[in-house]
Design a protein around this motif. Structure first.
Motif, PDB file in Angstrom:
ATOM      1  N   PRO A   1      64.810 -26.807   7.795  1.00  0.00           N
ATOM      2  CA  PRO A   1      66.266 -26.909   7.646  1.00  0.00           C
ATOM      3  C   PRO A   1      67.054 -25.816   8.355  1.00  0.00           C
ATOM      4  O   PRO A   1      68.252 -25.939   8.521  1.00  0.00           O
ATOM      5  N   ASP A   2      66.406 -24.692   8.784  1.00  0.00           N
ATOM      6  CA  ASP A   2      67.176 -23.530   9.206  1.00  0.00           C
ATOM      7  C   ASP A   2      66.967 -23.128  10.654  1.00  0.00           C
ATOM      8  O   ASP A   2      67.457 -22.084  11.072  1.00  0.00           O
TER       9      ASP A   2
ATOM     10  N   SER B   1      80.291 -30.804   1.185  1.00  0.00           N
ATOM     11  CA  SER B   1      79.992 -30.757   2.618  1.00  0.00           C
ATOM     12  C   SER B   1      79.614 -29.347   3.076  1.00  0.00           C
ATOM     13  O   SER B   1      80.118 -28.339   2.563  1.00  0.00           O
ATOM     14  N   VAL B   2      78.711 -29.298   4.040  1.00  0.00           N
ATOM     15  CA  VAL B   2      78.188 -28.035   4.564  1.00  0.00           C
ATOM     16  C   VAL B   2      78.061 -28.154   6.072  1.00  0.00           C
ATOM     17  O   VAL B   2      77.726 -29.218   6.595  1.00  0.00           O
ATOM     18  N   ARG B   3      78.329 -27.053   6.762  1.00  0.00           N
ATOM     19  CA  ARG B   3      78.047 -26.954   8.193  1.00  0.00           C
ATOM     20  C   ARG B   3      77.227 -25.693   8.437  1.00  0.00           C
ATOM     21  O   ARG B   3      77.577 -24.620   7.927  1.00  0.00           O
ATOM     22  N   ASP B   4      76.161 -25.817   9.238  1.00  0.00           N
ATOM     23  CA  ASP B   4      75.374 -24.664   9.663  1.00  0.00           C
ATOM     24  C   ASP B   4      75.596 -24.451  11.160  1.00  0.00           C
ATOM     25  O   ASP B   4      75.211 -25.292  11.985  1.00  0.00           O
ATOM     26  N   TYR B   5      76.249 -23.324  11.510  1.00  0.00           N
ATOM     27  CA  TYR B   5      76.606 -23.032  12.904  1.00  0.00           C
ATOM     28  C   TYR B   5      75.556 -22.126  13.547  1.00  0.00           C
ATOM     29  O   TYR B   5      75.014 -21.206  12.919  1.00  0.00           O
TER      30      TYR B   5
ATOM     31  N   GLY C   1      75.549 -30.723   7.354  1.00  0.00           N
ATOM     32  CA  GLY C   1      74.643 -30.801   6.223  1.00  0.00           C
ATOM     33  C   GLY C   1      73.698 -29.614   6.206  1.00  0.00           C
ATOM     34  O   GLY C   1      73.571 -28.872   7.187  1.00  0.00           O
ATOM     35  N   ASP C   2      73.006 -29.431   5.056  1.00  0.00           N
ATOM     36  CA  ASP C   2      72.125 -28.273   4.910  1.00  0.00           C
ATOM     37  C   ASP C   2      70.715 -28.527   5.398  1.00  0.00           C
ATOM     38  O   ASP C   2      69.828 -27.678   5.273  1.00  0.00           O
ATOM     39  N   GLY C   3      70.463 -29.718   5.940  1.00  0.00           N
ATOM     40  CA  GLY C   3      69.137 -30.028   6.454  1.00  0.00           C
ATOM     41  C   GLY C   3      68.192 -30.594   5.429  1.00  0.00           C
ATOM     42  O   GLY C   3      67.054 -30.961   5.770  1.00  0.00           O
TER      43      GLY C   3
ATOM     44  N   GLY D   1      75.709 -35.703   7.108  1.00  0.00           N
ATOM     45  CA  GLY D   1      74.852 -36.682   7.764  1.00  0.00           C
ATOM     46  C   GLY D   1      73.750 -36.104   8.606  1.00  0.00           C
ATOM     47  O   GLY D   1      73.009 -36.866   9.250  1.00  0.00           O
ATOM     48  N   GLN D   2      73.595 -34.788   8.668  1.00  0.00           N
ATOM     49  CA  GLN D   2      72.536 -34.097   9.418  1.00  0.00           C
ATOM     50  C   GLN D   2      72.673 -34.268  10.926  1.00  0.00           C
ATOM     51  O   GLN D   2      71.727 -33.982  11.677  1.00  0.00           O
TER      52      GLN D   2
END
Length: 506
Positions: free
Chosen positions: A428-429, A466-470, A487-489, A496-497
């Motif tokens: 996920p990261d 909702s989440v965003r990973d930049y 999404g968080d993965g 929605g990944q």
């Protein structure tokens, strides 16, 4: 080319009454009519949209309306209050949109935006801004701009489009199919013409003018000429009661551009004296030229901040004199400041302080050439969502105290809408191994992240989870990108990944 706007407010009396009543007003979807006296009869003077949809209209007997709709909401008409509110709307519009505005009671305004539309990005920008601001106060409106007010008036009330700018080459076709009532003829004349088989403006235009005038008088021909722009239509412009203005009348009409420029500068000097006596500076200038044929030409100029610099104001106005058509001569010039603000002065020190360049004059020149709405600065705004953390402010607005966070870098170019990209990444990261953008595959050489940004639940319920990973990534060529995963993965409820490109560094 003249640009004249007809602003039609189809439910002005009921909309104004609803604003006055506030929370005690009837529901928006309830039929509401206003009743007044016509001789000895009680008739409907206005009806809201819901009432019109069930067949009620102005002029109908109140008893007939009650018989058709037993639970009808009826209130007393307030024509004088309606007119006063219309005057207030006209004065507000005078300060914002146009130097020449006239009332068209009981439910409209006439705005001559010739020479002033550029401040809002053109005629269409003016119309959209007017209707947007009316909608914010729950007031219905239709607005049409045309080369002649007769055409604009007809299309605003009988045309299909609530917002329209008519090109001069399309004028004949635009109004030809409209009914004769659109020409502002009295009901008896319209009925008499319809008995002859004349139903549209085009039908009336095809009639011989001499026989038409012999039987129905000069009014049908005059209204036709006004609609097609062949005859001018005099109006009495409204003026704000507290407006600062100066004027000059001429014994002999003038028309040469250099003469108009010379008297413009003289009027500016007189206006600056009045501004100084009032302790204010002008934010907007309106210069009107009254021609001998009762046509009014106008110039509008805006200033980035309050000013009474006669040299700068004179330059702004004189730069636009070439747009004025003097016709057979100008007999009167009137210069007004419809928008003024207190004038503050800045102390200049000679004790080693670095002078701050004054760009107000440059902003004024550019604003009056390309439009005030097109000049702006970017400033920070309180929001964790990147596209919401930037806002536009006026070029000469005071500096804001907000700053973007320094713990994480932000791209020099931020896309208004994140662009979807195809990637390969270990969830996920982990950052992407490569991504495809605009048909080109780019291999990731270095990456930093993730920086997690959560949705703003107070803005929208959809952002609750909702989440965003930049990630800040760099490809093999050295170009750096700002990408994020929606999404968080792990949990699909957070997004929605999918992957998106949101900005470019450097």
């Amino acid at each position: 080319m003249r640009q004249v706007v007809s602003l039609f407010l189809p439910t002005w009396p009921t909309d104004r009454l609803r604003r006055r009543l506030g929370r005690s007003a009837p529901p928006p979807d309830a039929a509401l009519v206003l009743v007044g006296m016509e001789g000895n009869r009680r008739v409907l003077t206005a009806a809201n949209t819901a009432a019109r949809s069930i067949g009620l209209h102005a002029g109908m007997a109140a008893t007939q309306a009650q018989a058709l709709v037993p639970d009808l909401t009826m209130m007393d008409a307030e024509p004088e209050e309606d007119r006063q509110a219309l005057e207030r709307l006209a004065i507000w519009s005078l300060r914002r949109y146009a130097p020449i505005i006239a009332l068209d009671p009981p439910d409209g305004l006439m705005l001559d935006i010739t020479g002033a539309a550029h401040a809002h990005g053109g005629a269409l920008g003016v119309l959209r801004d007017i209707l947007k601001r009316l909608a914010e106060v729950e007031t219905a409106g239709r607005a049409v701009c045309a080369p002649a007010y007769g055409a604009a008036h007809a299309l605003a009330r009988y045309g299909a489009d609530p917002v329209r700018v008519v090109d001069p080459l399309e004028l004949v076709g635009a109004i030809g199919a409209l009914p004769l009532a659109a020409l502002r003829l009295d009901r008896a004349t319209v009925l008499s013409l319809s008995k002859l088989g004349l139903e549209t403006i085009a039908d009336l235009e095809a009639m011989p003018r001499a026989s038409l005038a012999l039987r129905f008088g000069s009014m049908p021909g005059q209204r036709l000429d006004q609609a097609y722009g062949r005859a001018s239509e005099p109006f009495e412009p409204i003026a704000a009661p507290e407006r600062i203005e100066v004027e000059r009348r001429f014994v002999e009409p003038i028309g040469a551009p250099e003469t108009l420029a010379r008297y413009t500068r003289k009027l500016v000097d007189q206006l600056c004296q009045q501004l100084e006596e009032a302790g204010v500076g002008a934010r907007r200038l309106d210069l009107r030229f009254h021609r001998v044929d009762n046509v009014i030409e106008a110039i509008r100029a805006g200033l980035a901040r309050p000013s009474r610099d006669a040299k700068q104001m004179g330059r702004l106005l004189c730069d636009r004199i070439e747009t004025v058509d003097p016709g057979f001569g100008i007999e009167r010039m009137l210069l007004a400041a419809p928008a003024v603000e207190p004038l503050s002065f800045r102390t200049i020190s000679n004790l080693g302080d670095v002078p701050v360049p004054d760009v107000a004059a440059l902003v004024d020149i550019l604003g009056n050439r390309v439009g005030e709405e097109r000049l702006y600065r970017y400033a920070a705004r309180e929001s964790d969502i990147p596209e919401r953390s930037v806002t536009r402010i006026a070029p000469m607005a005071d500096p804001t105290l907000l700053r973007w966070p320094e713990r994480w870098p932000r791209p020099a170019r931020l896309f208004a809408r994140p662009a979807p990209i195809d990637t390969m990444a270990l969830l996920p990261d982990h950052p992407p191994v490569h991504f495809v953008w605009r048909g080109i595959r780019r291999r990731v050489k270095q990456a930093d992240g993730p920086e997690r940004i959560y949705g703003e639940w107070h803005v929208s319920e959809a952002e609750w989870l909702s989440v965003r990973d930049y990630f800040l990534i760099e490809d093999e060529t050295g170009a750096r990108y700002w990408v994020f995963r929606q999404g968080d993965g792990m949990d699909s409820a957070t997004g929605g990944q999918g992957w998106f490109l949101h900005g470019l560094f450097g």
